[in-house]
Motif scaffolding. Structure first.
Motif, PDB file in Angstrom:
ATOM      1  N   VAL A   1       8.568   2.506   4.126  1.00 46.35           N
ATOM      2  CA  VAL A   1       7.796   3.658   4.604  1.00 46.35           C
ATOM      3  C   VAL A   1       8.641   4.930   4.620  1.00 46.35           C
ATOM      4  CG1 VAL A   1       6.503   4.577   6.565  1.00 46.35           C
ATOM      5  CG2 VAL A   1       6.313   2.165   5.977  1.00 46.35           C
ATOM      6  N   GLY A   2       9.893   4.825   5.083  1.00 46.43           N
ATOM      7  CA  GLY A   2      10.751   6.010   5.158  1.00 46.43           C
ATOM      8  C   GLY A   2      11.025   6.621   3.797  1.00 46.43           C
ATOM      9  N   ILE A   3      11.510   5.804   2.876  1.00 47.40           N
ATOM     10  CA  ILE A   3      11.830   6.305   1.528  1.00 47.40           C
ATOM     11  C   ILE A   3      10.578   6.748   0.792  1.00 47.40           C
ATOM     12  CG2 ILE A   3      12.693   5.600  -0.751  1.00 47.40           C
ATOM     13  CD1 ILE A   3      14.802   3.939   0.688  1.00 47.40           C
ATOM     14  N   ASP A   4       9.504   5.938   0.887  1.00 52.12           N
ATOM     15  CA  ASP A   4       8.261   6.273   0.187  1.00 52.12           C
ATOM     16  C   ASP A   4       7.707   7.615   0.651  1.00 52.12           C
ATOM     17  OD1 ASP A   4       8.569   3.887  -1.073  1.00 52.12           O
ATOM     18  OD2 ASP A   4       6.852   2.888  -0.144  1.00 52.12           O
ATOM     19  N   SER A   5       7.667   7.820   1.973  1.00 52.11           N
ATOM     20  CA  SER A   5       7.118   9.071   2.496  1.00 52.11           C
ATOM     21  C   SER A   5       7.958  10.272   2.077  1.00 52.11           C
ATOM     22  CB  SER A   5       6.986   9.009   4.018  1.00 52.11           C
ATOM     23  OG  SER A   5       8.232   8.718   4.616  1.00 52.11           O
ATOM     24  N   LEU A   6       9.290  10.112   2.053  1.00 53.37           N
ATOM     25  CA  LEU A   6      10.155  11.217   1.608  1.00 53.37           C
ATOM     26  C   LEU A   6       9.944  11.532   0.126  1.00 53.37           C
ATOM     27  CD1 LEU A   6      13.539  10.453   3.424  1.00 53.37           C
ATOM     28  CD2 LEU A   6      11.969  12.352   3.861  1.00 53.37           C
ATOM     29  N   LEU A   7       9.799  10.491  -0.690  1.00 50.58           N
ATOM     30  CA  LEU A   7       9.567  10.706  -2.122  1.00 50.58           C
ATOM     31  C   LEU A   7       8.197  11.323  -2.378  1.00 50.58           C
ATOM     32  CD1 LEU A   7      11.144   7.452  -3.642  1.00 50.58           C
ATOM     33  CD2 LEU A   7      12.046   9.795  -3.759  1.00 50.58           C
ATOM     34  N   ILE A   8       7.197  10.922  -1.591  1.00 48.57           N
ATOM     35  CA  ILE A   8       5.870  11.528  -1.713  1.00 48.57           C
ATOM     36  C   ILE A   8       5.937  13.009  -1.353  1.00 48.57           C
ATOM     37  CG2 ILE A   8       3.545  11.591  -0.699  1.00 48.57           C
ATOM     38  CD1 ILE A   8       3.744   8.504  -0.469  1.00 48.57           C
TER      39      ILE A   8
ATOM     40  N   THR B   1      -7.220  18.178  -7.156  1.00 48.36           N
ATOM     41  CA  THR B   1      -7.032  16.798  -7.632  1.00 48.36           C
ATOM     42  C   THR B   1      -6.136  15.989  -6.685  1.00 48.36           C
ATOM     43  OG1 THR B   1      -5.094  17.357  -8.979  1.00 48.36           O
ATOM     44  CG2 THR B   1      -7.245  17.541 -10.044  1.00 48.36           C
ATOM     45  N   CYS B   2      -5.409  16.674  -5.796  1.00 45.57           N
ATOM     46  CA  CYS B   2      -4.476  15.994  -4.889  1.00 45.57           C
ATOM     47  C   CYS B   2      -5.049  15.773  -3.495  1.00 45.57           C
ATOM     48  CB  CYS B   2      -3.194  16.825  -4.760  1.00 45.57           C
ATOM     49  SG  CYS B   2      -2.336  17.098  -6.310  1.00 45.57           S
ATOM     50  N   VAL B   3      -6.206  16.376  -3.198  1.00 45.41           N
ATOM     51  CA  VAL B   3      -6.745  16.326  -1.835  1.00 45.41           C
ATOM     52  C   VAL B   3      -6.989  14.892  -1.368  1.00 45.41           C
ATOM     53  CG1 VAL B   3      -8.744  16.934  -0.409  1.00 45.41           C
ATOM     54  CG2 VAL B   3      -7.737  18.636  -1.933  1.00 45.41           C
ATOM     55  N   SER B   4      -7.615  14.067  -2.216  1.00 44.35           N
ATOM     56  CA  SER B   4      -7.927  12.688  -1.831  1.00 44.35           C
ATOM     57  C   SER B   4      -6.654  11.896  -1.550  1.00 44.35           C
ATOM     58  CB  SER B   4      -8.740  11.995  -2.931  1.00 44.35           C
ATOM     59  OG  SER B   4      -9.985  12.609  -3.084  1.00 44.35           O
ATOM     60  N   HIS B   5      -5.653  12.093  -2.398  1.00 47.04           N
ATOM     61  CA  HIS B   5      -4.405  11.350  -2.215  1.00 47.04           C
ATOM     62  C   HIS B   5      -3.685  11.777  -0.943  1.00 47.04           C
ATOM     63  CE1 HIS B   5      -0.023  10.564  -3.015  1.00 47.04           C
ATOM     64  NE2 HIS B   5      -0.544   9.355  -3.146  1.00 47.04           N
ATOM     65  N   ILE B   6      -3.644  13.063  -0.681  1.00 48.60           N
ATOM     66  CA  ILE B   6      -3.002  13.555   0.544  1.00 48.60           C
ATOM     67  C   ILE B   6      -3.715  12.988   1.778  1.00 48.60           C
ATOM     68  CG2 ILE B   6      -2.555  15.621   1.934  1.00 48.60           C
ATOM     69  CD1 ILE B   6      -2.150  17.136  -0.727  1.00 48.60           C
ATOM     70  N   SER B   7      -5.044  12.960   1.734  1.00 51.47           N
ATOM     71  CA  SER B   7      -5.818  12.400   2.848  1.00 51.47           C
ATOM     72  C   SER B   7      -5.500  10.923   3.039  1.00 51.47           C
ATOM     73  CB  SER B   7      -7.322  12.584   2.591  1.00 51.47           C
ATOM     74  OG  SER B   7      -7.650  13.945   2.437  1.00 51.47           O
TER      75      SER B   7
ATOM     76  N   GLU C   1       0.832  -1.207   0.000  1.00 46.87           N
ATOM     77  CA  GLU C   1       0.000   0.000   0.000  1.00 46.87           C
ATOM     78  C   GLU C   1       0.863   1.252   0.000  1.00 46.87           C
ATOM     79  OE1 GLU C   1      -3.684   2.089   2.462  1.00 46.87           O
ATOM     80  OE2 GLU C   1      -2.953   0.117   3.067  1.00 46.87           O
ATOM     81  N   SER C   2       1.969   1.210   0.719  1.00 40.72           N
ATOM     82  CA  SER C   2       2.896   2.338   0.717  1.00 40.72           C
ATOM     83  C   SER C   2       3.425   2.593  -0.687  1.00 40.72           C
ATOM     84  CB  SER C   2       4.056   2.057   1.679  1.00 40.72           C
ATOM     85  OG  SER C   2       4.963   3.126   1.710  1.00 40.72           O
ATOM     86  N   SER C   3       3.744   1.500  -1.405  1.00 38.34           N
ATOM     87  CA  SER C   3       4.219   1.628  -2.789  1.00 38.34           C
ATOM     88  C   SER C   3       3.133   2.190  -3.698  1.00 38.34           C
ATOM     89  CB  SER C   3       4.668   0.260  -3.319  1.00 38.34           C
ATOM     90  OG  SER C   3       5.716  -0.254  -2.561  1.00 38.34           O
ATOM     91  N   VAL C   4       1.895   1.768  -3.467  1.00 34.90           N
ATOM     92  CA  VAL C   4       0.767   2.273  -4.270  1.00 34.90           C
ATOM     93  C   VAL C   4       0.599   3.779  -4.053  1.00 34.90           C
ATOM     94  CG1 VAL C   4      -1.747   2.203  -4.542  1.00 34.90           C
ATOM     95  CG2 VAL C   4      -0.453   0.078  -4.407  1.00 34.90           C
TER      96      VAL C   4
ATOM     97  N   SER D   1       3.244   5.500  -5.962  1.00 32.75           N
ATOM     98  CA  SER D   1       2.915   5.475  -7.389  1.00 32.75           C
ATOM     99  C   SER D   1       1.855   6.517  -7.724  1.00 32.75           C
ATOM    100  CB  SER D   1       2.413   4.082  -7.793  1.00 32.75           C
ATOM    101  OG  SER D   1       3.364   3.096  -7.490  1.00 32.75           O
ATOM    102  N   MET D   2       0.876   6.658  -6.841  1.00 28.08           N
ATOM    103  CA  MET D   2      -0.171   7.670  -7.050  1.00 28.08           C
ATOM    104  C   MET D   2       0.408   9.081  -6.986  1.00 28.08           C
ATOM    105  SD  MET D   2      -3.176   5.879  -4.807  1.00 28.08           S
ATOM    106  CE  MET D   2      -4.368   7.207  -4.977  1.00 28.08           C
ATOM    107  N   ALA D   3       1.384   9.284  -6.101  1.00 27.46           N
ATOM    108  CA  ALA D   3       2.042  10.593  -6.017  1.00 27.46           C
ATOM    109  C   ALA D   3       2.780  10.889  -7.322  1.00 27.46           C
ATOM    110  CB  ALA D   3       3.008  10.630  -4.833  1.00 27.46           C
ATOM    111  N   PHE D   4       3.436   9.868  -7.873  1.00 29.93           N
ATOM    112  CA  PHE D   4       4.125  10.036  -9.155  1.00 29.93           C
ATOM    113  C   PHE D   4       3.124  10.345 -10.257  1.00 29.93           C
ATOM    114  CE2 PHE D   4       5.991   8.046 -13.051  1.00 29.93           C
ATOM    115  CZ  PHE D   4       7.010   8.968 -13.222  1.00 29.93           C
ATOM    116  N   ASP D   5       1.975   9.678 -10.223  1.00 35.30           N
ATOM    117  CA  ASP D   5       0.908   9.936 -11.194  1.00 35.30           C
ATOM    118  C   ASP D   5       0.439  11.388 -11.116  1.00 35.30           C
ATOM    119  OD1 ASP D   5      -1.458   8.964 -12.973  1.00 35.30           O
ATOM    120  OD2 ASP D   5      -2.426   9.911 -11.252  1.00 35.30           O
ATOM    121  N   ARG D   6       0.233  11.891  -9.894  1.00 35.88           N
ATOM    122  CA  ARG D   6      -0.196  13.283  -9.715  1.00 35.88           C
ATOM    123  C   ARG D   6       0.886  14.246 -10.197  1.00 35.88           C
ATOM    124  NH1 ARG D   6      -4.456  14.236 -10.517  1.00 35.88           N
ATOM    125  NH2 ARG D   6      -4.125  12.310 -11.653  1.00 35.88           N
TER     126      ARG D   6
END
Length: 203
Positions: free
Chosen positions: A101-108, A134-140, A5-8, A11-16
């Motif tokens: 989690v650490g790397i993913d959160s920093l990249l997000i 368009t980013c509100v849902s993902h940030i939440s 889920e962290s990877s997903v 990926s969604m952050a990259f999509d945005r």
């Protein structure tokens, strides 16, 4: 599944990021092949990192209380029941958390810094709000996922004198809260669903 889920979310952050910062190249960057590779890489990383943990736990003799605080086998909790040196497990567990989690959160976070920089360069205020909306849902979803995970990890690593009930509650919050709230987070922006919910509660 948590690491997946962290990877997903990454990926969604990259999509945005691509959608807002490189909108004209979106289709050429995020092709079906690229999306498939991202999915396979996410799954492969999750399996590769979690696969050694059961074997690392199995080699220990256990003499502690067999009662666990959670309804699932949390590595940090199970290894504390061992009557042996758990330093290797502790280091590997920390490595797994940092490398996922650490790397993913920093990249997000980095992706949203770039997104914010791009959005602020847009002249029209209405367009800026539309892009950020368009980013509100993902940030939440990111906050719903990472906040309980970090809280649970902190309690197990540093909260040795935390009441048992708090650990149990945090375990259930981490396990149940994100999947229960994600459908609400993503559906609340759908006009048809909003209208239907408003109709049910107002009439």
């Amino acid at each position: 599944l948590s690491f997946l889920e962290s990877s997903v979310l990454l990926s969604m952050a990259f999509d945005r990021f691509v959608a807002i910062c490189r909108p004209l190249h979106y289709a050429s960057i995020l092709t079906h092949t690229v999306i498939g590779r991202i999915g396979l890489a996410s799954l492969g990383r999750s399996v590769a990192l979690i696969f050694p943990l059961p074997f690392m736990l199995k080699r220990f003799p256990y003499c502690g209380s067999p009662v666990l605080s959670h309804s699932y086998c949390l590595h940090q909790e199970v290894m504390k029941l061992a009557c042996a040196d758990i330093k290797a497990n502790s280091i590997y567990g920390m490595f797994v958390i940092v490398s996922t989690v650490g790397i993913d959160s920093l990249l997000i976070l980095f992706s949203y810094v770039l997104i914010l920089r791009t959005v602020l360069s847009i002249a029209s205020r209405a367009e800026r709000l539309k892009a950020l909306n368009t980013c509100v849902s993902h940030i939440s979803a990111v906050l719903l996922f990472y906040t309980p995970m970090i809280g649970l990890s902190v309690i197990h690593r540093f909260g040795k004198h935390t009441p048992h009930l708090v650990q149990v509650i945090m375990g259930f919050v981490y396990l149940l809260f994100p999947p229960l709230m994600n459908p609400i987070v993503y559906s609340v922006k759908t006009k048809q669903i909003r209208d239907r919910v408003t109709h049910v509660f107002c009439y």
